[in-house]
Write a protein that holds these residues in place. Structure first.
Motif, PDB file in Angstrom:
ATOM      1  N   GLU A 123      -9.493  -4.346   7.766  1.00  0.00           N
ATOM      2  CA  GLU A 123     -10.160  -3.662   7.365  1.00  0.00           C
ATOM      3  C   GLU A 123     -10.151  -3.056   6.120  1.00  0.00           C
ATOM      4  O   GLU A 123     -11.603  -2.017   5.907  1.00  0.00           O
ATOM      5  N   ILE A 124      -9.888  -2.415   5.447  1.00  0.00           N
ATOM      6  CA  ILE A 124      -9.612  -1.941   4.201  1.00  0.00           C
ATOM      7  C   ILE A 124      -9.836  -3.284   2.905  1.00  0.00           C
ATOM      8  O   ILE A 124      -8.912  -3.964   2.782  1.00  0.00           O
ATOM      9  N   SER A 127      -8.530  -6.705   2.775  1.00  0.00           N
ATOM     10  CA  SER A 127      -8.745  -8.248   3.620  1.00  0.00           C
ATOM     11  C   SER A 127      -8.406  -9.269   3.067  1.00  0.00           C
ATOM     12  O   SER A 127      -8.801 -10.479   3.737  1.00  0.00           O
ATOM     13  N   SER A 154       1.053  -1.104  -0.115  1.00  0.00           N
ATOM     14  CA  SER A 154       0.136  -0.053  -0.072  1.00  0.00           C
ATOM     15  C   SER A 154       0.907   1.210   0.155  1.00  0.00           C
ATOM     16  O   SER A 154       1.658   1.183   0.914  1.00  0.00           O
TER      17      SER A 154
END
Length: 419
Positions: free
Chosen positions: A338-339, A343, A289
């Motif tokens: 959570e994203i 996940s 990310s």
């Protein structure tokens, strides 16, 4: 092999009907700082079996919320209402712990009534007495004023079993102390993982709390509890770093910022890798990310990228290991679950775990949250309520509450009327 049956009194050992019972719960829960609303009811739900078993007793609930100095250090009045909604029975809240009004309310109870007393940590006798000074606890107003009112003390606060505080251990030499249904189940299931015959046995240790996971890793491997340890998240990152992989500046900085003792943790990881070669199973590829790129862990991770999830090769390998297992313990997600785009690893590992025929035990708030989100909680053999207590217990550390329960049985065995 260690004995799997409990060596303390359980609720099946006594006839508790019509008796006045002190019930120490752990309903310490996240609180919305703006509304004061209780967030999450999992700990409330964990005590329902114990409370149901005491339906013909006079039950006095004792618990805590947070600790002095914290924003969520508050009264248990809202907790009493929340628990009342869950169990469908009236709970009378008393905003004192051992005052004359609190003692009067207890003395006048009828069979089937439930009272909840105020947050035990509002009182210095709960928080300030040294944990090894049982004599001082017994001389406290807390114990001296409440002990005569009760026939039995049921301790069901598993998430606090590593704490030696007055409400938890202060009564154990004075009257029979009994493990509640939750404590009994937790100990039996965790001991089944630690000492049971199911093999091969694996632990999945992931998420961002690396200190706890490293401690458990060393204990599990030194004691030969598990065949191997599957890692992910920041736990995987620090082991990769310790093994000589270049995890990139952003990931190193995260570890250093959140762990002041990161140098000693790295050294412990290096020692574990040296002493137990091949036992720590680390990610082979990852998703980064913000780029979303999939990279091999043999490559240098760019300094401006975060390792956000395990990659497809790692998912396949981990799923294969899980399928072969006889017992698995999981604590922590594989990445920033959570994203949604990060996940996949957590979802696939949990799905593989749920599909396994192994003994399956899960622990940790993020793991249980992911299981609930995926609708797979019921596929676990056991979901532990413990946080720090769970890690400490699995690491083989002394548990003051369990030691108190065992001592109480040694003191009162043969001296009380059981069933």
């Amino acid at each position: 092999m260690a004995k799997l049956s409990p060596d303390f009194f359980t609720m099946d050992d006594f006839d508790l009907e019509e008796k006045t019972v002190y019930l120490r719960l752990d309903i310490n829960s996240p609180i919305n700082p703006i509304t004061g609303e209780i967030i999450g009811i999992s700990r409330f739900l964990s005590h329902t079996e114990t409370i149901s078993t005491l339906r013909h007793s006079k039950v006095v609930l004792v618990g805590h919320q947070s600790r002095p100095g914290k924003d969520d250090f508050t009264t248990l009045e809202h907790h009493s209402r929340q628990l009342q909604r869950i169990i469908g029975r009236k709970i009378t809240f008393v905003d004192e712990l051992y005052s004359s009004s609190a003692r009067g309310a207890i003395s006048s109870m009828a069979e089937g009534e439930i009272i909840m007393l105020e947050n035990s940590r509002f009182y210095s006798e709960e928080t300030d007495i040294p944990g090894d000074d049982i004599e001082r606890m017994e001389q406290s107003n807390f114990v001296k004023r409440l002990e005569p009112l009760f026939d039995y003390f049921v301790i069901d606060a598993f998430p606090a079993i590593h704490r030696s505080q007055t409400s938890l251990v202060g009564f154990h030499r004075l009257k029979p102390n009994i493990a509640g249904k939750l404590v009994e189940k937790e100990v039996i299931m965790l001991d089944r993982f630690r000492f049971g015959k199911e093999n091969p046995k694996f632990a999945i240790l992931a998420g961002s709390k690396i200190d706890d996971s490293i401690k458990v890793s060393r204990s599990f491997l030194d004691l030969d509890t598990v065949t191997g340890i599957i890692t992910g998240g920041v736990v995987g990152n620090i082991f990769l770093w310790a093994s000589g992989k270049d995890i990139g500046k952003k990931n190193r900085d995260f570890i250093m910022k959140n762990n002041k003792n990161h140098e000693s943790l790295l050294e412990i990881c290096r020692n574990i890798l040296r002493d137990h070669p091949g036992k720590i199973i680390m990610p082979m590829d990852a998703v980064l990310s913000p780029s979303g790129k999939r990279v091999s862990m043999d490559d240098k991770i760019p300094d401006d990228e975060t390792i956000a999830d395990i990659g497809l090769e790692t998912i396949a390998k981990y799923s294969e290991i899980i399928e072969s297992a006889g017992a698995i313990f999981m604590n922590g997600p594989m990445g920033i679950y959570e994203i949604p785009e990060y996940s996949v690893g957590t979802r696939e590992v949990i799905t593989a775990l749920a599909s396994s025929d192994a003994l399956k035990i899960a622990g940790g708030g993020h793991t249980l949250s992911a299981l609930e989100h995926l609708g797979l909680m019921k596929r676990m053999d056991h979901a532990s309520t413990g946080g720090g207590a769970l890690i400490s217990y699995l690491s083989g550390e002394p548990m003051p509450v369990l030691e108190a329960l065992r001592e109480s049985k040694r003191i009162f065995k043969g001296k009380v009327n059981g069933k």
